[in-house]
Write a protein that holds these residues in place. Structure first.
Motif, PDB file in Angstrom:
ATOM      1  N   TYR A  41     -88.515 -56.976  -9.622  1.00  0.00           N
ATOM      2  CA  TYR A  41     -89.631 -57.908  -9.758  1.00  0.00           C
ATOM      3  C   TYR A  41     -90.975 -57.239 -10.060  1.00  0.00           C
ATOM      4  N   GLY A  42     -90.976 -55.950 -10.348  1.00  0.00           N
ATOM      5  CA  GLY A  42     -92.229 -55.295 -10.687  1.00  0.00           C
ATOM      6  C   GLY A  42     -93.124 -55.130  -9.480  1.00  0.00           C
ATOM      7  N   ASP A  43     -94.357 -54.753  -9.744  1.00  0.00           N
ATOM      8  CA  ASP A  43     -95.318 -54.442  -8.679  1.00  0.00           C
ATOM      9  C   ASP A  43     -96.030 -55.705  -8.230  1.00  0.00           C
ATOM     10  N   ASN A  44     -96.116 -55.915  -6.905  1.00  0.00           N
ATOM     11  CA  ASN A  44     -96.835 -57.085  -6.379  1.00  0.00           C
ATOM     12  C   ASN A  44     -97.917 -56.652  -5.393  1.00  0.00           C
ATOM     13  N   SER A  45     -98.491 -55.487  -5.634  1.00  0.00           N
ATOM     14  CA  SER A  45     -99.473 -54.949  -4.692  1.00  0.00           C
ATOM     15  C   SER A  45    -100.818 -55.660  -4.787  1.00  0.00           C
ATOM     16  N   GLU A  46    -101.123 -56.256  -5.948  1.00  0.00           N
ATOM     17  CA  GLU A  46    -102.404 -56.935  -6.111  1.00  0.00           C
ATOM     18  C   GLU A  46    -102.263 -58.419  -5.803  1.00  0.00           C
TER      19      GLU A  46
END
Length: 248
Positions: A41-46
Motif C-alpha cells: 500500500y505504499g507509504d502512509n506516513s503523511e
C-alpha cells in the motif's frame, strides 16, 4: 433557497468520494508482516489532506473506506486471484484506491458507474477505473469473487466479516442516533420548529420513541436523539446540508 446534500446512489460515487475514501483507507488498513504481505500500500506516513463537499460526502467517504477495511482480506484475495494485482502501471501509492474502488464495484454487481453531471474528474480515479474494467470485461474479478464464495461456502460477502465486527455492527444499528445542534447557526427552538414542520414529533425520552419522533438529550440540551430507523432520512435534511445539525 433550499440546499441539499450530495445525492449518492448505488450506481457509483463522484471521483472526489473515491479519492477521500482511499486516503482514509490508507491510514486505517490492516498492516501485515512482511512475510505475509502480498499486496503493498505504499507509504502512509503523511496525514492526508481531504476536502469534503458537505457532511453527507464526508460520511459516505468514511463509510466506503470502512467497508473496504471490513473486507480487506477478501478484496486482496480477489485482486490476486484474478491477476489484477500486481499491476505495474499503478504504483503502490494507489493500491488503497484500487481496493476501495473494487469494493464499490462488487457492491454494484460489477456494473458500470454513472458519471455525475458537472463532476470534476480525477486522473487517478479514471486510471484505476479503466484498469479494473479491463478485468470486469474479462469476467476475471467476478469469477475470482465467485471462487472465494464457493471455497468458503458463503452466500454473500457478509460471511467474510469477522464475527466481532458483525456483532458490533448489529449493536450499533440498534442504537439511537445522536445529533449535535450547531448553536452558532441555529437555536434549539428553531430546530424543533423545523423538525415538527417536517412531520416529526418531540417526545420526552427515548422510551417514548415511535418512528417519526425525537427527544432532547436530558443532560446536553444541544443534543437531539432520534430512532435508529431515521438515520438515512435525517442525513438528507437541509439542516444537515447547512451544517446546522451534525451527526454524532
Amino acid at each position: 433557497e433550499k440546499r441539499t446534500v450530495t445525492q449518492i446512489e448505488k450506481n457509483g460515487y463522484p471521483d472526489s468520494i473515491y479519492i477521500n475514501a482511499a486516503k482514509i483507507f490508507q491510514g486505517i488498513h490492516t498492516e501485515k508482516d512482511k512475510d505475509g504481505m502480498l499486496v503493498r500500500y505504499g507509504d502512509n506516513s503523511e496525514s492526508p489532506m481531504m476536502a469534503f463537499k458537505d457532511e453527507h460526502s464526508r460520511r459516505v467517504s468514511y463509510e466506503l473506506a470502512f467497508n473496504a477495511l471490513k473486507y480487506q482480506d477478501l478484496l486482496e484475495q480477489i485482486l490476486l486471484d484474478s491477476s489484477a494485482y500486481p499491476c505495474y502501471s499503478i504504483p503502490d501509492e494507489l493500491t488503497s484506491l484500487l481496493v476501495v474502488m473494487l469494493y464499490d464495484l462488487q457492491d454494484r454487481k460489477f456494473q458500470e458507474r454513472k458519471i455525475f453531471d458537472g463532476e470534476e474528474l480525477v486522473a487517478d480515479v479514471q486510471e484505476v477505473e479503466h484498469y479494473l474494467y479491463r478485468y470486469i470485461c474479462g469476467i476475471k474479478l467476478a469469477a475470482a469473487l465467485a471462487r472465494c464464495r464457493i471455497k468458503h461456502d458463503a452466500l454473500s460477502i457478509e460471511y467474510f466479516v469477522p464475527e466481532t465486527i458483525w456483532k458490533q455492527e448489529q449493536r450499533a444499528s440498534a442504537l439511537p442516533v445522536c445529533v449535535w445542534i450547531n448553536t452558532l447557526k441555529i437555536s434549539l427552538e428553531d430546530v424543533i420548529k423545523d423538525l415538527e414542520m417536517k412531520g416529526l414529533k418531540k417526545v420526552e425520552s427515548v422510551s417514548d420513541f415511535d418512528h417519526y419522533t425525537f427527544a432532547v438529550d436530558q443532560h446536553c440540551h444541544d443534543v437531539l436523539v432520534f430512532p435508529s430507523s431515521l438515520r438515512e432520512e435525517l442525513l438528507n435534511l437541509d439542516l444537515f446540508a447547512d451544517c446546522k445539525l451534525l451527526l454524532q
